[in-house]
Design an enzyme around this catalytic site. Structure first.
Site, short mmCIF file in Angstrom:
data_model
loop_
_atom_site.label_atom_id
_atom_site.label_comp_id
_atom_site.label_asym_id
_atom_site.label_seq_id
_atom_site.Cartn_x
_atom_site.Cartn_y
_atom_site.Cartn_z
N HIS A 55 -9.61 5.74 -0.22
CA HIS A 55 -8.59 5.82 0.84
C HIS A 55 -9.14 6.68 1.97
O HIS A 55 -10.07 7.46 1.79
CB HIS A 55 -7.31 6.43 0.28
CG HIS A 55 -6.49 5.43 -0.48
ND1 HIS A 55 -5.32 4.91 -0.01
CD2 HIS A 55 -6.72 4.83 -1.68
CE1 HIS A 55 -4.84 4.05 -0.88
NE2 HIS A 55 -5.67 3.98 -1.91
N ASP A 72 0.83 -1.20 0.00
CA ASP A 72 0.00 0.00 0.00
C ASP A 72 0.87 1.26 0.00
O ASP A 72 1.90 1.32 0.70
CB ASP A 72 -0.87 -0.05 1.27
CG ASP A 72 -1.96 1.00 1.30
OD1 ASP A 72 -2.46 1.36 0.23
OD2 ASP A 72 -2.31 1.43 2.42
N VAL A 125 -9.19 0.83 5.16
CA VAL A 125 -9.36 1.30 6.54
C VAL A 125 -8.12 0.94 7.36
O VAL A 125 -7.69 -0.22 7.36
CB VAL A 125 -10.58 0.61 7.22
CG1 VAL A 125 -10.78 1.17 8.63
CG2 VAL A 125 -11.83 0.78 6.40
N SER A 167 -11.43 5.58 7.33
CA SER A 167 -11.69 5.66 8.77
C SER A 167 -12.57 6.85 9.13
O SER A 167 -13.30 6.80 10.12
CB SER A 167 -10.36 5.79 9.54
OG SER A 167 -9.63 4.61 9.44
O1 G3H Z 1 -4.21 3.21 2.45
C1 G3H Z 1 -4.78 3.11 3.56
C2 G3H Z 1 -5.85 3.97 3.93
O2 G3H Z 1 -6.24 4.85 3.00
C3 G3H Z 1 -6.33 4.03 5.31
O3 G3H Z 1 -6.63 5.35 5.71
O4 G3H Z 1 -6.05 5.29 8.11
O5 G3H Z 1 -7.55 7.03 7.19
O6 G3H Z 1 -8.33 4.67 7.36
P1 G3H Z 1 -7.18 5.61 7.18
ZN ZN Z 2 -4.44 5.42 1.79
#
Ligand code: G3H
Ligand code: ZN
Length: 275
Positions: free
Chosen positions: A204, A82, A227, A207
């Protein structure tokens, strides 16, 4: 069982459901996410970010362990790199047989982002590895919450045509690392991007989105739902409570175990919400 991200995401897109993609920072995450997916009878994506690799000082240990957990599971699981900004890290992940990578050139000038993404697609596709890329930087990775970035539908279609990516992350109102769930997503824009591009779309910074907001985003056309922070908050909340409850605790399994269980339950709930 380890499966291609393209297959899982295309199937979810076809069925109009969300595909949960959760960040593995340590092994407890990977086992919690895999167990939740088995309980839900749903596929899941276990993703390792470049930042998590920096934390561990290497990709190999966490990546190979996560892939072993995926292979042993009774449901389809993709293991995904990622937010990789380093193309050498992409090459390393490909050498381990990872399912897919997200190449993140969203902070580069547009022409450079397109050119490097195209090169990454070429090296990954030769090895049968799928590629996600981002157009329109989703803020918050450096602690700055800017939900104002937006991806234009025509630009998204052109980016997919120019680069050959298998999934596209777009900016539609979310922001990374939010600890409150009050981000407002632009569902009209999601629908417009969905109509303009054929590949599955990635959200993305999920959360910061409420359950209702997420249901709406999936109906509007979002497929892969990333998430991380929300699950860290759940995990850390449990650790904090365990340590406060019993200051004599020493064995780390006594506080990591309960934290892993509450994260597993929350992931089960999210997978059911997305489905
Ligand atoms: O690539 C991972 C995410 O976009 C997670 O984002 O920590 O705001 O849920 P977040
Ligand atoms: Zn992300």
């Amino acid at each position: 069982m380890l499966r291609s991200l393209r297959d899982l995401a295309t199937d979810a897109q076809f069925r109009g459901v969300g595909l949960g993609a959760f960040n593995v920072i340590h092994l407890e995450h990977a086992t919690a996410f895999a167990r939740a997916a088995e309980r839900a009878g749903r596929p899941v994506v276990l993703q390792i970010s470049e930042n998590a690799v920096k934390y561990h000082g290497a990709l190999e240990p966490l990546c190979l362990a996560t892939m072993a957990i995926a292979r042993a599971a009774s449901v389809p699981i993709s293991v995904h790199l990622d937010h990789a900004e380093d193309v050498d890290l992409v090459r390393e992940a490909v050498s381990y047989g990872i399912s897919s990578v997200m190449y993140d050139g969203s902070r580069l000038p547009d022409d450079q982002n397109r050119a490097t993404t195209r090169d990454v697609v070429s090296l990954c596709h030769q090895a049968g590895v799928d590629v996600e890329a981002e157009l329109g930087e989703v803020g918050g990775k450096n602690g700055v919450h800017d939900p104002a970035a937006r991806t234009a539908p025509a630009d998204a279609a052109q980016f997919v045509a120019d680069t050959g990516v298998d999934l596209l992350a777009v900016a539609v109102g979310s922001s990374h690392a939010m600890t409150t769930r009050n981000a407002h997503l632009d569902e009209e824009l999601i629908r417009a991007i969905r109509a303009a591009v054929t590949v599955p779309l990635v959200l993305h910074g999920s959360s910061g989105v409420s359950d209702d907001g997420m249901r709406g985003a999936i109906v509007a056309g979002m497929t892969k739902i990333n998430v991380s922070t929300h699950l860290n908050k759940v995990f850390t909340g449990s650790v904090r409570a365990s340590l406060a409850r019993d200051p004599s605790l020493v064995d780390s399994r006594k506080w990591l175990g309960p934290a892993r269980s509450v994260v597993e339950d929350e992931v089960l709930r999210l997978l059911q919400l997305y489905g």
